[in-house]
Scaffold this motif. Structure first.
Motif, short mmCIF file in Angstrom:
data_model
loop_
_atom_site.label_atom_id
_atom_site.label_comp_id
_atom_site.label_asym_id
_atom_site.label_seq_id
_atom_site.Cartn_x
_atom_site.Cartn_y
_atom_site.Cartn_z
N PRO A 103 0.79 -1.23 0.00
CA PRO A 103 0.00 0.00 0.00
C PRO A 103 0.83 1.28 0.00
N ASP A 104 2.00 1.28 0.61
CA ASP A 104 2.79 2.52 0.69
C ASP A 104 3.24 3.02 -0.69
N LEU A 105 3.37 2.09 -1.66
CA LEU A 105 3.84 2.49 -2.99
C LEU A 105 2.69 3.03 -3.85
N VAL A 106 1.46 2.67 -3.51
CA VAL A 106 0.32 2.93 -4.40
C VAL A 106 0.15 4.41 -4.76
N PRO A 107 0.13 5.36 -3.79
CA PRO A 107 -0.09 6.76 -4.21
C PRO A 107 1.03 7.29 -5.11
N SER A 144 -10.67 -6.98 -2.97
CA SER A 144 -11.34 -5.78 -2.49
C SER A 144 -10.43 -4.55 -2.62
N ASP A 145 -9.13 -4.73 -2.46
CA ASP A 145 -8.24 -3.56 -2.48
C ASP A 145 -7.15 -3.65 -3.53
N GLY A 146 -7.33 -4.50 -4.54
CA GLY A 146 -6.29 -4.61 -5.55
C GLY A 146 -6.55 -5.78 -6.47
#
Ligand SMILES: O=C(O)C1=C[C@@H](OP(=O)(O)O)[C@@H](O)[C@H](O)C1
Ligand SMILES: C=C(OP(=O)(O)O)C(=O)O
Length: 429
Positions: free
Chosen positions: A307-311, A365-367
């Motif tokens: 998740p930390d890389l996503v934005p 759900s999240d990817g």
């Protein structure tokens, strides 16, 4: 007309990255608040950015345009005019979110309306903070979606924590904060693109940035210094060539003028961790760092996107997932649920369209989990009116057997990459 792309025997050549869409929006909007004349060069000639200019013009901002160069006559302390018609934001959520923040400190009524998909995109992330600052903001569906009505006035600074790392929401609040009474702090759960911070700093505002997830603006109705700025090229479109150049067995592509802002280079980190051969040359610094990228064929292996890389690679997913389809082994993407809220529902549409070409993708759900090792075969695909998906499917056409057809409503060239089709044909010739 649908675009038809055939498998490329090889991919060779140099392409120039087109101007960054996000930075183009921000540069002219901030220039409109300056006390005096700004010069913005290399402004993107695309539909979304044309709508930002149209909105500014309706708000009384005068500008002249010669090719990619725009001279903006900032309104400074005089403030913006009240628009007498609805501001059209088309397919551009950035235009809607940014202009809502821009007009919130004015004692005016502004109505913003998009088309189709844009009118489903989430707006509570800007409506709630602008209301907390003192503006009256109405939206459809209980104040959560467009169209928006903003009745602005004197605003007060806030300390606002966004529950999503959205640079569009952060920018909307920052634009309102520039002309609010007292300081504003915006917090995001993870670092996300910081182009607004960089431009505002260059325009003379003391931007507080002790942590990459926190930004503080002083407020108190200050004028911005005029800007003389060249918009750099966009990583989110360079990604097509980075992916094609990596997974095609006979490729050597150079992409010039790519913005290397650390909040935008997550895809370089992801591809490199998969084994990509990408070199960065001639890096120069300025308000935004810029470099030339060279990519050569490599065997990629699957990875996990945490998740930390996503934005930091949020707009690169449609292209990146193509690399994942062709890598050895599975790729898992986590923490990317906001991809459902883009120009299309990018978790569903990207999976649906690559499956038509033979990929195996499970949406979560999240990817998603992308199986890897796909053997792509041409098929008729649909961009869903989403330029990044359309351009990614055309890129897939360079790698798939036979012919790939992309129904795209013109978005492949019109939104972010006017020379895309010419560049694609040239690299493949
Ligand atoms: O700040 C910006 O210019 C953008 C931020 C991202 O959106 P979110 O802020 O919704 O994540 C991105 O997807 C969009 O294309 C442009
Ligand atoms: C999501 C995008 O833009 P916007 O949010 O401005 O519609 C995009 O171009 O990928």
């Amino acid at each position: 007309m649908p675009l038809v792309v055939s498998r490329a025997r090889r991919l060779r050549g140099v392409v120039h990255a087109p101007p960054d869409k996000s930075i183009s929006h921000r540069a002219v909007i901030l220039a409109s608040l300056a006390a005096g004349r700004s010069r913005i060069s290399n402004y993107l000639d695309g539909d979304d950015n044309a709508l930002t200019l149209e909105a500014l013009s309706q708000l009384g901002v005068a500008f002249t345009r010669d090719e990619g160069e725009i001279i903006v006559e900032g309104v400074g302390a005089a403030g913006l005019a009240e628009a007498h018609e609805v501001l059209r934001t088309g397919r551009s959520a950035a235009t809607m979110r940014f202009v809502a923040g821009l007009v919130a400190p004015e004692p005016h009524l502004t109505i913003l309306s998009g088309v189709a998909r844009t009118n489903e995109r989430p707006m509570a992330r800007i409506i709630d903070p602008l209301r907390a600052m003192g503006a009256t903001v109405l939206g459809a569906n209980g104040g959560t979606t467009p169209p928006l009505a903003v009745l602005g006035g004197s605003l007060r600074g806030v300390d606002w924590s966004l529950d999503i790392a959205s640079a569009e929401a952060k920018t909307s609040i920052m634009l309102a904060a520039l002309r609010a009474e007292g300081p504003t702090t915006v917090r995001t759960p993870l670092p996300c693109r910081d182009h607004t911070e960089r431009l505002v700093q260059a325009m003379g505002v003391d931007v507080g940035r002790t942590d990459p997830t926190v930004v503080t603006l002083p407020g108190d109705r200050r004028d911005l210094l005029p800007l003389d700025f060249r918009v750099p090229g966009e990583m989110s479109v360079a990604v097509y060539w980075l992916v094609a150049g990596s997974v095609h067995p006979d490729a050597d592509i150079t992409i010039t003028d790519v913005c290397m802002n650390p909040t935008r280079i997550g895809v370089l980190e992801a591809l490199t961790s998969m084994g990509a051969d990408i070199s960065v040359v001639n890096e120069t610094d300025g308000i935004e760092p810029v470099a030339t990228l060279r990519v050569r064929s490599a065997q990629l292996h699957g990875t996990t996107i945490t998740p930390d890389l996503v934005p930091r690679m949020i707009d690169e997913f449609p292209g990146f997932i193509l690399a994942a389809c062709l890598a050895d082994g599975p790729t898992v993407i986590q923490g990317a649920e906001d991809l459902r809220n883009k120009k299309s529902n990018r978790l569903e549409t990207v999976a649906q369209e690559y499956r038509k070409l033979g990929a195996t993708i499970d949406v979560t759900s999240d990817g998603m989990t992308v199986a890897g090792g796909a053997r792509l075969r041409g098929a008729t695909t649909d961009s869903h009116g989403d330029h990044r998906l359309g351009n990614s499917l055309a890129t897939a056409g360079l790698l798939a057997e036979g012919e790939t057809v992309i129904e795209n409503d013109g978005v492949i060239a019109a939104t972010s990459y006017p020379a895309f089709i010419e560049n694609l044909r040239r690299l493949a010739s």
